[in-house]
Design a protein around this motif. Structure first.
Motif, short mmCIF file in Angstrom:
data_model
loop_
_atom_site.label_atom_id
_atom_site.label_comp_id
_atom_site.label_asym_id
_atom_site.label_seq_id
_atom_site.Cartn_x
_atom_site.Cartn_y
_atom_site.Cartn_z
N VAL A 46 0.85 -1.19 0.00
CA VAL A 46 0.00 0.00 0.00
C VAL A 46 0.88 1.24 0.00
CG1 VAL A 46 -1.74 1.31 1.27
CG2 VAL A 46 -1.86 -1.19 1.20
N GLY A 47 0.63 2.16 -0.94
CA GLY A 47 1.41 3.40 -1.01
C GLY A 47 2.83 3.15 -1.47
N GLN A 48 3.77 3.93 -0.92
CA GLN A 48 5.20 3.81 -1.23
C GLN A 48 5.48 3.95 -2.73
OE1 GLN A 48 7.26 3.87 1.14
NE2 GLN A 48 6.32 2.93 2.93
N GLN A 49 4.73 4.86 -3.39
CA GLN A 49 4.88 5.01 -4.85
C GLN A 49 6.30 5.42 -5.24
OE1 GLN A 49 2.26 6.23 -3.20
NE2 GLN A 49 0.40 5.47 -4.20
N GLU A 50 6.90 6.34 -4.49
CA GLU A 50 8.25 6.79 -4.84
C GLU A 50 9.26 5.67 -4.66
OE1 GLU A 50 11.57 10.03 -3.28
OE2 GLU A 50 9.42 10.56 -3.21
N THR A 51 9.11 4.91 -3.57
CA THR A 51 10.01 3.79 -3.33
C THR A 51 9.91 2.76 -4.44
OG1 THR A 51 9.84 4.08 -0.93
CG2 THR A 51 10.59 1.93 -1.73
N GLY A 63 21.22 -2.01 -11.67
CA GLY A 63 21.98 -1.60 -10.50
C GLY A 63 21.48 -2.25 -9.23
N HIS A 64 22.34 -2.27 -8.22
CA HIS A 64 21.97 -2.83 -6.93
C HIS A 64 21.29 -1.75 -6.08
CE1 HIS A 64 24.45 -6.17 -8.12
NE2 HIS A 64 25.51 -5.40 -8.20
N VAL A 65 20.48 -2.20 -5.11
CA VAL A 65 19.67 -1.27 -4.33
C VAL A 65 19.87 -1.52 -2.84
CG1 VAL A 65 17.35 -0.34 -3.97
CG2 VAL A 65 17.94 -1.39 -6.15
N LEU A 66 19.96 -0.43 -2.08
CA LEU A 66 19.98 -0.50 -0.62
C LEU A 66 18.72 0.19 -0.11
CD1 LEU A 66 21.39 -1.13 2.08
CD2 LEU A 66 22.56 1.09 1.88
N ILE A 67 17.85 -0.57 0.56
CA ILE A 67 16.61 -0.02 1.09
C ILE A 67 16.77 0.17 2.60
CG2 ILE A 67 14.12 -0.33 1.32
CD1 ILE A 67 14.16 -2.18 -1.06
N GLU A 68 16.57 1.40 3.06
CA GLU A 68 16.73 1.71 4.47
C GLU A 68 15.40 2.15 5.06
OE1 GLU A 68 20.33 3.86 6.38
OE2 GLU A 68 18.79 5.41 6.16
N GLY A 69 15.06 1.62 6.21
CA GLY A 69 13.82 1.99 6.88
C GLY A 69 13.69 1.28 8.21
N VAL A 70 12.84 1.82 9.06
CA VAL A 70 12.63 1.21 10.37
C VAL A 70 11.92 -0.12 10.21
CG1 VAL A 70 12.55 3.45 11.51
CG2 VAL A 70 10.43 2.43 10.66
N PRO A 71 11.98 -0.98 11.21
CA PRO A 71 11.31 -2.29 11.09
C PRO A 71 9.80 -2.14 10.87
CG PRO A 71 12.83 -2.27 12.96
CD PRO A 71 12.74 -0.86 12.47
N GLY A 72 9.27 -3.02 10.02
CA GLY A 72 7.83 -3.09 9.85
C GLY A 72 7.24 -2.26 8.73
N VAL A 73 8.09 -1.62 7.89
CA VAL A 73 7.55 -0.81 6.79
C VAL A 73 7.57 -1.57 5.46
CG1 VAL A 73 8.05 1.43 7.84
CG2 VAL A 73 9.81 0.30 6.46
N ALA A 74 7.77 -2.87 5.50
CA ALA A 74 7.67 -3.76 4.34
C ALA A 74 8.87 -3.70 3.42
CB ALA A 74 6.39 -3.47 3.55
N TYR A 200 7.27 5.83 6.82
CA TYR A 200 5.99 5.37 7.31
C TYR A 200 4.88 5.68 6.31
CZ TYR A 200 8.04 4.86 12.00
OH TYR A 200 8.81 4.48 13.07
N PRO A 201 3.82 4.88 6.28
CA PRO A 201 2.66 5.22 5.43
C PRO A 201 1.88 6.38 6.03
CG PRO A 201 2.18 3.27 6.74
CD PRO A 201 3.62 3.61 7.00
N SER A 202 1.07 7.02 5.19
CA SER A 202 0.18 8.07 5.69
C SER A 202 -0.96 7.43 6.48
CB SER A 202 -0.37 8.88 4.52
OG SER A 202 -1.20 8.06 3.71
N VAL A 203 -1.76 8.26 7.13
CA VAL A 203 -2.88 7.75 7.92
C VAL A 203 -3.86 7.00 7.02
CG1 VAL A 203 -4.87 8.38 9.35
CG2 VAL A 203 -2.67 9.54 9.67
N ASP A 204 -4.17 7.58 5.86
CA ASP A 204 -5.11 6.92 4.93
C ASP A 204 -4.55 5.59 4.43
OD1 ASP A 204 -6.92 8.96 5.21
OD2 ASP A 204 -6.21 10.07 3.44
N GLU A 205 -3.25 5.57 4.16
CA GLU A 205 -2.64 4.33 3.69
C GLU A 205 -2.64 3.27 4.79
OE1 GLU A 205 0.48 6.34 0.46
OE2 GLU A 205 1.15 5.79 2.48
#
Length: 340
Positions: A46-51, A63-74, A200-205
């Protein structure tokens, strides 16, 4: 003589127009595949269009990708989903402090029957490799990825083992947890085409996420996701990067942005020519994903922050003032005049 040269130029222009027209016709099928990929991803994420857009850009740009984010954001879910959508071999490596290089690359084992040493491939031998929590392994194990990320091959006991043409590493890391983690070496960070921050996702997301879990019939399991792209189709899509037109003014625009990183007082170590090439290839991929066979300044501005943020080392003064590499990169981009 002038008339002859004019005829030659007219003929070349005509040929380029025909090629341009043919390429635009080809992009119709290309765009349909991209739209299909986005639709399948939106059924799970859900969401994360830019990602999602940046991840597709990196895969298209080889190319290779490094995804950084807090736990639980998929983060891991998105990486696994992408591997499901591409009909390719997939492996996952969970990095831990006790992981050894041989656990990643593989090792040679003595065969009692043949009295010879056989090479047993490690999980790094695949098409798409998910490296989960890459910053949990010590430097020695992280360094095991240097050769395979840059040259798409592994050398064990003097024997070189090549990887497939679609070989891609998608790594994840947690930015806030410090205990039991190791900082990635700058040389390894430079080998990632993009560093994507997943927020983090938005409230609606988030409400939409909760509704999907509440109505379990709307939940789609990864096992039910069918591939959208074959390896050959992905390679064909990558070949289209060579057909994307880039004006000379945009090449200078890229060079000027990189030059800013080398002269800024807030930056201790600026971007290398590898970053310039990364900006060019990623901008081409962004243009293709937008259904165009030409690059615009917006394509460059979209991909550049994710290309520069993990390549810049800030001065101690800039860090003390609260600046981050991403903020500095954005400021440097804004300082450069956009070509018209």
């Amino acid at each position: 003589m002038d008339e002859q040269n004019k005829n030659v130029i007219d003929e070349q222009t005509k040929n380029k127009m025909e090629e341009h027209k043919e390429e635009r016709t080809d992009l119709t099928a290309f765009s349909q595949k991209v739209l299909q990929l986005r639709e399948e991803i939106s059924k799970v994420i859900v969401g994360q269009q830019e990602t999602v857009a940046l991840l597709l850009t990196a895969i298209l740009a080889d190319g290779h990708v490094l995804i950084e984010g807090v736990p639980g954001v998929a983060k891991t879910l998105l990486a696994r989903l992408m591997s499901r959508l591409i009909d390719a071999r997939f492996s996952r490596i969970q990095f831990t402090p006790d992981l050894m290089p041989s656990d990643v690359l593989g090792t040679t084992v003595f065969n009692m029957k043949t009295s010879e040493f056989d090479f047993h491939e490690g999980p790094v031998f695949s098409d798409l490799v998910l490296v989960d929590e890459i910053n949990r392994a010590p430097a020695k194990t992280q360094a095991a990825l240097f050769e395979v990320m840059e040259e798409r091959q592994v050398t064990i006991d003097g024997t070189t083992h090549p990887m497939s043409d679609v070989y891609t590493i998608i790594a994840t890391q947690n930015p806030v947890e410090q205990e039991g983690t190791y900082r990635l070496p700058e040389a390894q960070l430079d080998r990632f085409l993009l560093k994507i921050r997943m927020g983090y996702p938005s409230v609606d997301e988030e409400v939409k996420i909760l509704k999907r879990h509440q109505e379990t019939r709307n939940l789609i399991r990864l096992e039910d996701v069918k591939p959208v792209l074959t390896i050959d189709e992905l390679l064909d899509m990558r070949k289209k990067l060579d057909t994307v037109y880039v004006e000379d003014s945009l090449l200078r625009y890229i060079a000027n942005i990189v030059e800013q990183t080398r002269t800024s007082k807030a930056v201790y170590l600026g971007a290398s020519p590898r970053a310039s090439v990364a900006m060019l290839n990623a901008a081409k991929a962004s243009a293709l994903l937008g259904g165009r066979d030409f690059v615009t300044p917006e394509d460059i501005k979209f991909v550049t922050p994710s290309i520069l943020q993990h390549r810049l080392i800030l001065t101690a003064e800039a860090e003390m003032e609260g600046y981050t590499p991403l903020k500095v990169a954005q400021k440097l981009i804004d300082k450069v005049e956009v070509p018209k």
